[in-house]
Structure formats: structure tokens, C-alpha cells
Design a protein around this motif. Structure first.
Motif, PDB file in Angstrom:
ATOM      1  N   PRO A   8      17.249  28.028 109.002  1.00 34.80           N
ATOM      2  CA  PRO A   8      16.904  26.659 109.180  1.00 34.80           C
ATOM      3  C   PRO A   8      17.814  25.863 109.831  1.00 34.80           C
ATOM      4  O   PRO A   8      19.324  26.216 109.711  1.00 34.80           O
ATOM      5  N   PRO A   9      17.586  25.067 110.719  1.00 31.25           N
ATOM      6  CA  PRO A   9      16.139  24.533 111.081  1.00 31.25           C
ATOM      7  C   PRO A   9      15.536  25.660 112.040  1.00 31.25           C
ATOM      8  O   PRO A   9      16.226  26.081 112.912  1.00 31.25           O
ATOM      9  N   TYR A  10      14.280  25.765 111.822  1.00 25.85           N
ATOM     10  CA  TYR A  10      13.598  27.139 112.321  1.00 25.85           C
ATOM     11  C   TYR A  10      13.198  26.426 113.836  1.00 25.85           C
ATOM     12  O   TYR A  10      11.919  26.198 113.913  1.00 25.85           O
ATOM     13  N   TYR A  69      12.941  32.146 113.126  1.00 22.65           N
ATOM     14  CA  TYR A  69      12.989  32.006 111.604  1.00 22.65           C
ATOM     15  C   TYR A  69      14.031  32.636 110.881  1.00 22.65           C
ATOM     16  O   TYR A  69      13.982  32.841 109.678  1.00 22.65           O
TER      17      TYR A  69
END
Lengths: 120, 113
Positions: B100-102, B97
């Protein structure tokens, strides 16, 4: 204790759209980002995008850009995922999940999932 | 995008034995100024949503048994179950995390030998 409750299963035709809702209860909604994650049958987890309700500024995985729209209604403590131009390979369980902390994108609370079947 | 690669894809371990799952990211997920690795581990049992086990690479979520531990930094991470219990049969995923994208790893299926 926060609960995320999603809308029910849907069966859609190819080319149509689906809108899945995710209602938060028992906890704070606005200050935590909501992610949408999907899981095709027998497959792994795929992050589609996320939205911090307080700003409404969504970000999307490139794969879904132009086909998915994420929104949030703070007054209703509800987030929505709208996926258009559906294809059979969009058949999956769609989950909403809340960030563990404000501005956090690790996913501490999950909805129960919504099965979307795309079939002619 | 950051690619997350788990190994092995599946694993069979005897009850009471140690299980180890690895996760490698294609770029560092260490936020140096905060000295935190933006890496989480999840457990998913059949028919259920995933459950957060570990965040910041090594912090156990509240209520998670202490037989689960996470370690690693930068690009290489490990989830260890010190003494496998029957209820630990599941698929395990890592997730970054950091940016992004995670993205998630492909998952590791853990079974009883």
C-alpha cells in the motif's frame, strides 16, 4: 453474483464532509477487503485507502491521511468512506471495490460510483 | 510509494491488429516466496467503473476474451490485445497490489485507427 451498490450523488460546500456508502449483496462481505478509488473528471484512478471488514484495520494513502475515514459494518454488509475538509479539487467519482480474494487487493468487483461535487 | 508508469499515453490501432500497452513499476512487485507478480490490468469504458481483466500479471479474469493477455515480471509488464475489436476501445490501467498504497498507472487510451 456479488453486487456493490453505492449511495447517490452529493453536492457539498467547501470545508464540509461527505459520507459515501457501499452495500454488498449476493456475496460474502466480511472476508474480502474493500478499497476506495476516486477519479476526478477526465483523470485517472487514485487509490485512497482500504479496509478489511473482518478486522476493521484500515490503511490510507498518505495523501488522504487525516481527512478520510473508512469503516465497515459487517452486520449491514456495508462499507463507508467519510471525507472531511472538502475542497473543490475533491470533485470526483468515488468508487468502492472489493478484493478479488480474501486478503487480496486486486479489485474484482466495483460499485457503480458516486459523484461528489464540491462547489460554493 | 510504488510509482506505476504506463506507455504510451494513447494508442490508435486498426481493427484486427495487435495492441500493446506497457507498464513499469518503480520497484519490483514480484513476491518471490509465492512466485507471483502483484500486478493487475483494468479496462474502463466511458461512464462505467473499471473492469478487472488480468491479475497476477498474466491470469485472465473469468469471462475475459482470450485475445487479452498479460506478461512480464518484476518491474516490466505488458498487456496485449491480439486482434483489436471495436468494443475494446477504452482506457486501460495497470495497478500494483504488492504494497500500500496500491497505486495505478496513469492510464492508456486505446482508439481505433
Amino acid at each position: 453474483q456479488l453486487q456493490l451498490v453505492q449511495s447517490g450523488a452529493e453536492v457539498k460546500k467547501p470545508g464540509s464532509s461527505v459520507k459515501v456508502s457501499c452495500k454488498a449483496s449476493g456475496g460474502t462481505f466480511s472476508n474480502y477487503p474493500i478499497s476506495w478509488v476516486r477519479q476526478a473528471p477526465g483523470q485517472g484512478l487514485e487509490w485512497m485507502g482500504g479496509i478489511p471488514p473482518i478486522s476493521g484495520a484500515a490503511n490510507y494513502a498518505q495523501k488522504f491521511q487525516g481527512r478520510v475515514t473508512l469503516t465497515a459494518d459487517e452486520s449491514a454488509s456495508t462499507a463507508y468512506m467519510d471525507l472531511s475538509s472538502l475542497r473543490p479539487d475533491d470533485t470526483a467519482v468515488y468508487y468502492c471495490a472489493r478484493g478479488r480474494y480474501s486478503s487480496g487487493w486486486d479489485l474484482g468487483s466495483w460499485g457503480q460510483g458516486t459523484l461528489v461535487i464540491v462547489s460554493s | 510509494d510504488i510509482v506505476m508508469t504506463q506507455s504510451p499515453d494513447s494508442l490508435a490501432v486498426s481493427l484486427g491488429e495487435r495492441a500493446t500497452i506497457n507498464c513499469k513499476s518503480s520497484q519490483s512487485v514480484l513476491y518471490s516466496s509465492k512466485n507471483k507478480n502483484y500486478l493487475a490490468w483494468y479496462q474502463q469504458k466511458p461512464g462505467q467503473p473499471p473492469k478487472l481483466l488480468i491479475y497476477w500479471a498474466s491470469t485472465r479474469e473469468s469471462g475475459v476474451p482470450d485475445r487479452f493477455s498479460g506478461s512480464g515480471s518484476g518491474t516490466d509488464f505488458t498487456l496485449t490485445i491480439s486482434s483489436l475489436q471495436a468494443e475494446d476501445v477504452a482506457v486501460y490501467y495497470c495497478q500494483q497490489y504488492y504494497s500500500p498504497p496500491y497505486t495505478f498507472g496513469q492510464g492508456t487510451r486505446l482508439e481505433i485507427k
